[in-house]
Design an enzyme around this catalytic site. Structure first.
Site, mmCIF file in Angstrom:
data_model
loop_
_atom_site.group_PDB
_atom_site.id
_atom_site.type_symbol
_atom_site.label_atom_id
_atom_site.label_comp_id
_atom_site.label_asym_id
_atom_site.label_seq_id
_atom_site.Cartn_x
_atom_site.Cartn_y
_atom_site.Cartn_z
ATOM 1 N N ASP A 68 35.880 24.609 42.132
ATOM 2 C CA ASP A 68 37.265 25.070 42.278
ATOM 3 C C ASP A 68 37.422 25.758 40.943
ATOM 4 O OD1 ASP A 68 39.917 25.577 42.011
ATOM 5 O OD2 ASP A 68 40.459 23.614 42.844
ATOM 6 N N ASN B 161 34.717 37.044 41.235
ATOM 7 C CA ASN B 161 35.096 37.880 42.185
ATOM 8 C C ASN B 161 35.944 36.964 43.167
ATOM 9 O OD1 ASN B 161 34.324 39.420 44.940
ATOM 10 N ND2 ASN B 161 34.094 37.304 45.588
ATOM 11 N N TYR C 141 50.039 38.633 44.114
ATOM 12 C CA TYR C 141 48.793 39.108 44.178
ATOM 13 C C TYR C 141 48.670 40.226 43.120
ATOM 14 C CZ TYR C 141 44.739 41.339 45.826
ATOM 15 O OH TYR C 141 43.198 41.918 45.614
ATOM 16 N N LYS D 71 46.558 40.674 39.505
ATOM 17 C CA LYS D 71 45.488 41.664 39.479
ATOM 18 C C LYS D 71 45.872 42.468 38.309
ATOM 19 C CE LYS D 71 42.657 40.315 42.585
ATOM 20 N NZ LYS D 71 41.511 39.616 42.153
#
Length: 260
Positions: free
Chosen positions: A65, A92, A158, A162
């Protein structure tokens, strides 16, 4: 121009499906030793490992994890034991999270996205840099997104994660550069993967998606994988502290093509 990654020790997080699997395959094809991190679907990992080994390469499957610091350290220690260190990290692994307007979002769900996408990327980068800095070489390639610069209604966690990955990468690059280590981001646009099949498999949503892409096609996982290999190689040896967008021009604001 010949890209040769023979013997390079690579870790790809979230590497057993979608973009991660394509990236892992691309590195293995260039002769790298590839460690595939995963959390679910171990059978997919086993298939990839067997594929790489059968082709004459070296591969490991490592369950962890990435939001758990102890699990991350244990994973890197396994790579140390198997291969004596790491040369390339591809951060990734990530999730979109559930769509919710900011004032309707559940704090725990919002925080989970940050824990995986940003904290997880940091923990893996931290472990990799602890090994790369002393050896005076290495590359940390963080997967960002066009949404580090493009807002996305319903996905504030999100986009925040990023954008955070981008700035984190710049800071880490600044710190690591004097030690011969590069840190940078690769930012995919709309890519055809199982996770977003609902978008590209529906004719109407697909048509709308293409209006956002000047090149007029959706990206393929291999588009990202090939660029990841280039950025991690000596071909890109003078690139650090930046984001390379692989998006068909999505960040070029195609809605302005016909004037403001």
């Amino acid at each position: 121009m010949d890209i040769d990654l023979t013997g390079k020790r690579v870790l790809v997080t979230g590497g057993n499906s979608g973009l991660g699997a394509a990236i892992a395959k691309a590195f293995s094809a260039e002769g790298a030793c590839v460690a595939i991190n995963y959390l679910v679907n171990p059978e997919e990992t086993d298939t990839l490992v067997k594929q790489f080994v059968t082709a004459g390469g070296k591969a490991l499957g490592l369950m962890a994890d990435i939001s758990d610091a102890e699990a991350i350290e244990a994973m890197f220690e396994e790579i140390d034991e198997a291969w004596g260190g790491i040369d390339i990290l591809v951060n990734n692994a990530g999730i979109d999270g559930h769509a919710a307007l900011g004032w309707e979002a559940e704090p725990d769900a919002w925080g989970k996205v940050i824990d995986i996408n940003l904290k997880g990327a940091f923990l893996c980068a931290r472990a990799a840099l602890k090994r790369m800095v002393p050896q005076k070489s290495g590359v940390v390639l963080n997967t960002s997104s066009v949404h580090e610069v493009i807002a996305w209604t319903g996905y504030s966690a999100y986009t925040a994660s990023k954008a955070g990955v981008s700035m984190m990468s710049k800071s880490l690059a600044q710190e690591a550069a004097p030690h011969g280590v590069r840190v940078l981001c690769i930012a995919p646009g709309a890519i055809r993967t199982p996770i977003n099949k609902a978008v590209w498999s529906d004719p109407e949503t697909y048509k709308d998606l293409l209006t956002k892409i000047p090149l007029g096609r959706i990206g393929e996982a291999e588009d990202i994988a090939r660029m990841a290999v280039v950025l991690a190689s000596d071909v890109a040896g003078y690139i650090t502290g930046t984001t390379v967008f692989v998006d068909g021009g999505m960040t070029d604001y195609p809605s302005f093509a016909h004037g403001g």
